[in-house]
Design a protein around this motif. Structure first.
Motif, PDB file in Angstrom:
ATOM      1  N   VAL A   1     -13.180   7.115  -3.793  1.00 38.18           N
ATOM      2  CA  VAL A   1     -12.262   6.165  -3.665  1.00 38.18           C
ATOM      3  C   VAL A   1     -11.132   6.291  -4.542  1.00 38.18           C
ATOM      4  O   VAL A   1     -11.501   6.213  -5.872  1.00 38.18           O
ATOM      5  N   LEU A   2      -9.896   6.686  -4.290  1.00 41.19           N
ATOM      6  CA  LEU A   2      -8.997   7.192  -5.463  1.00 41.19           C
ATOM      7  C   LEU A   2      -7.925   6.165  -5.717  1.00 41.19           C
ATOM      8  O   LEU A   2      -7.349   5.340  -4.926  1.00 41.19           O
TER       9      LEU A   2
ATOM     10  N   LEU B   1      -8.099   4.857  -0.280  1.00 44.89           N
ATOM     11  CA  LEU B   1      -7.024   4.863  -1.454  1.00 44.89           C
ATOM     12  C   LEU B   1      -6.753   3.531  -1.869  1.00 44.89           C
ATOM     13  O   LEU B   1      -6.639   2.448  -1.190  1.00 44.89           O
ATOM     14  N   VAL B   2      -6.678   3.272  -3.184  1.00 41.64           N
ATOM     15  CA  VAL B   2      -6.298   1.991  -3.786  1.00 41.64           C
ATOM     16  C   VAL B   2      -4.915   2.292  -4.570  1.00 41.64           C
ATOM     17  O   VAL B   2      -5.002   2.999  -5.503  1.00 41.64           O
ATOM     18  N   TYR B   3      -3.873   1.505  -4.200  1.00 42.32           N
ATOM     19  CA  TYR B   3      -2.742   1.690  -4.856  1.00 42.32           C
ATOM     20  C   TYR B   3      -2.428   0.548  -5.942  1.00 42.32           C
ATOM     21  O   TYR B   3      -2.742  -0.646  -5.594  1.00 42.32           O
TER      22      TYR B   3
ATOM     23  N   ASN C   1       3.870   8.049   1.474  1.00 44.96           N
ATOM     24  CA  ASN C   1       3.284   9.667   1.216  1.00 44.96           C
ATOM     25  C   ASN C   1       1.969   9.491   1.689  1.00 44.96           C
ATOM     26  O   ASN C   1       1.580  10.503   2.543  1.00 44.96           O
ATOM     27  N   PHE C   2       0.953   8.273   1.589  1.00 48.85           N
ATOM     28  CA  PHE C   2      -0.242   8.754   1.934  1.00 48.85           C
ATOM     29  C   PHE C   2      -0.675   7.723   3.204  1.00 48.85           C
ATOM     30  O   PHE C   2      -1.863   8.261   3.720  1.00 48.85           O
TER      31      PHE C   2
ATOM     32  N   THR D   1      -6.530   1.474   2.879  1.00 50.24           N
ATOM     33  CA  THR D   1      -5.747   1.350   1.555  1.00 50.24           C
ATOM     34  C   THR D   1      -5.803   0.002   1.100  1.00 50.24           C
ATOM     35  O   THR D   1      -6.018  -0.748   2.101  1.00 50.24           O
ATOM     36  N   ALA D   2      -5.486  -0.343  -0.127  1.00 53.31           N
ATOM     37  CA  ALA D   2      -5.432  -1.387  -0.492  1.00 53.31           C
ATOM     38  C   ALA D   2      -4.268  -1.464  -1.481  1.00 53.31           C
ATOM     39  O   ALA D   2      -3.763  -0.512  -2.421  1.00 53.31           O
TER      40      ALA D   2
END
Length: 446
Positions: A343-344, A369-371, A382-383, A390-391
Motif C-alpha cells: 500500500v503505497l 495507493l494513498v494520496y 497519473n495513477f 485509492t484514497a
C-alpha cells in the motif's frame, strides 16, 4: 567587509559565526521565523539579526551574501542582489576559504545521505578525525569556526553546488542524476545536470572522482570537462575498466586498491544500496582507509533514518518509512526492494515529476495507493487509470487510517512519497517522524 546571511537555520547561523570570527561585519536576515536555539547562538556572539522581513538597505549594502540553499534565485531580494552584481555564496563555499581540511563530497539525485553516512561511518571506524556536514550533520562553517577537523564528509545538494565557485573536493562522489528539483531549474534537465557536475570543478591530478558509469547523464557529460582528477567509475556488474562491481555473489573493488568481500556481508540490501556501498568503498580507499576497515564498515553500518526504515509490524502489516524518497527515482528503488504487496503512500509538493518510471512497479507490486498532499490532482491523473483502490488524504492521521484499511496481513504500508514535504509538513524528517509516531500509537492501541 560586510557579509549578509539570508536564512538563519543551521547553515546560515554557522556562516555568520565563522564570518564574525574572520573579522566581517555580519547581519543575518530571515523572512520566516528563527528558531529559538539559533537566536540564542546569534545573541551569544552579538550578531545582529532580523526575522519576518528583509530590511533592504541593510542587505543591498553587503559586499557578499551567503544564501540558504532553500532560497531560490527568483526570490525578490536575491533577484535584486543579482541585478546589482553582489556575490552570492553557499555556506560551504564560504567555509572552504578558512580550512585546509581534506574534503570528501557526495552528491546525486538519490542515495547521497546513505552514502555520506556510510563514508563517515567508515572514516570514524578508521580513527580519522572527520566531521559530518552539508545536508546532514552540523554546519561546515560552524565546525570550521569552533570545532575544526582534519577531514570533512559533506553531502551536497544541487542548490549548494549552484553557489560554489572555488571550493575543491579532494574526493568527489556523483552517484546518479535523475529528474529532481526541476521546478528550480526552469524545468530543463540539462540545467539540473550542469548543477550536479559542478562537484568536479577545481579538482586536481591529486584528487579522485567516483561515479556510476551506467548513469544516463554522467558519462556523456565527462568529455565536456578538462578535469585532471583520477576517474573511478563503478558498475553494477563486471565491465572492463570498472573500479567496482558485483559478480558471482562477491563485492569487488579494483581501484584505487583491490579488495573483495561476500555480498552477503553487506549491511545494506538492494541494488541501489550496492551502488551506494561501491561508491563509499572506493571513496574511502581513495582517502587512504585500509581495505580491512572498509570491509568492517560495510558490514556493520546501521543504515539511515527515513530511508527504507522499518517502523514496525502491527496486526501482520509491515510499515516502512521512506520519507527521504522525495523524487520518483528514490521511490523506484524502494518499490524494487519490496517483496510483499504494497500500500503505497504518495504525494506532497510535486517538483515536475514524471511518474512513468514507477508505473510498472505500481501495477506489479501495489495493492492500493494513498494520496497525501495539499493538491493530489497530478497523482489522480497519473495513477487512477491503473484501477487500483485509492484514497485522497490531507494529513498523516487521515492517510494512515486509509492505508491500514486498504492493507491486508502480510502487506507493507510504504511511505515513499516521490515529492517534497513542504505542503503539509515542516520538512521530510517531520513527515517521517509523524509516520513512525502513528505506527507506534497504532501498535500500542492494539
Amino acid at each position: 567587509m560586510k557579509l549578509v546571511v539570508l536564512g538563519a537555520a543551521e547553515s546560515g547561523v554557522g556562516a555568520a559565526i565563522l564570518a564574525q570570527k574572520e573579522g566581517y561585519e555580519v547581519f543575518v536576515s530571515d523572512m520566516g521565523s528563527i528558531k529559538p536555539r539559533y537566536k540564542a547562538m546569534l545573541d551569544a556572539h552579538h550578531i545582529a539579526w532580523e526575522e519576518g522581513h528583509h530590511t533592504e538597505a541593510n542587505i543591498l549594502s553587503a559586499d557578499e551574501v551567503v544564501k540558504s540553499p532553500g532560497i531560490p534565485e527568483t526570490a525578490p531580494m536575491v533577484a535584486k542582489l543579482i541585478a546589482q552584481g553582489t556575490p552570492i555564496l553557499s555556506e560551504i563555499e564560504f567555509a572552504g576559504r578558512y580550512t585546509d581540511a581534506r574534503m570528501i563530497c557526495i552528491t546525486g539525485s538519490n542515495g547521497k545521505t546513505t552514502t555520506t553516512s556510510l563514508i563517515y561511518h567508515i572514516m570514524r571506524k578508521a580513527g580519522i578525525d572527520a566531521g559530518l556536514a552539508g545536508n546532514i550533520g552540523h554546519s561546515l562553517a560552524l565546525q570550521v569556526a569552533e570545532a575544526p577537523h582534519s577531514t570533512y564528509v559533506i553531502e551536497l545538494s544541487s542548490f549548494q553546488l549552484d553557489n560554489m565557485y572555488k571550493f575543491r573536493a579532494n574526493v568527489a562522489v556523483l552517484l546518479n542524476i535523475t529528474p529532481d528539483h526541476l521546478d528550480r531549474y526552469d524545468f530543463k534537465m540539462q540545467n539540473y545536470v550542469d548543477a550536479k557536475m559542478r562537484i568536479l570543478q577545481n579538482q586536481t591530478a591529486d584528487d579522485t572522482f567516483v561515479y556510476w558509469k551506467e548513469d544516463e547523464h554522467v558519462p556523456n557529460e565527462l568529455p565536456k570537462y578538462s578535469d585532471p582528477s583520477a576517474k573511478c567509475g563503478f558498475t553494477d556488474e563486471a565491465q572492463p575498466g570498472s573500479a567496482g562491481y558485483a559478480a558471482n555473489g562477491t563485492f569487488v573493488v579494483n581501484a584505487p586498491v583491490h579488495f573483495e568481500m561476500p555480498l552477503s556481508q553487506l549491511s545494506l540490501p538492494g541494488r541501489h544500496n550496492l551502488r551506494n556501498s561501491l561508491a563509499a568503498a572506493i571513496a574511502c580507499l581513495a582517502a587512504g582507509v585500509s581495505p580491512e576497515v572498509v570491509r568492517q564498515g560495510l558490514s556493520d553500518f546501521p543504515g539511515v533514518e527515513h530511508r527504507l526504515e522499518k517502523a514496525g509490524t502491527v496486526n501482520g502489516i509491515h510499515f516502512v518509512n521512506d520519507s527521504k524518497a522525495t523524487n520518483v527515482d528514490a521511490c523506484y528503488c524502494a518499490l524494487e526492494s519490496m517483496t510483499t504487496p504494497v500500500v503505497l503512500i504518495l504525494g506532497g509538493k510535486d517538483k515536475g515529476n514524471d511518474y512513468a518510471e514507477i508505473m510498472p512497479f505500481v501495477k506489479q507490486k501495489c495493492r492500493a495507493l494513498v494520496y497525501m498532499g495539499a493538491d493530489n490532482s497530478k497523482l489522480h491523473a497519473n495513477f487512477d487509470a491503473t484501477g487500483l483502490p485509492t484514497a485522497d488524504t490531507h494529513s498523516m492521521r487521515e492517510c494512515m487510517e486509509h492505508a491500514v484499511a486498504l492493507a491486508q496481513p502480510g502487506d507493507t504500508v510504504l511511505l515513499s512519497p516521490c515529492c517534497a514535504s513542504f505542503d503539509l509538513f515542516k520538512n521530510m524528517e517531520d513527515r517521517g517522524e509523524q509516520f513512525k509516531a502513528w505506527v507506534k500509537q497504532y501498535g500500542e492501541a492494539k
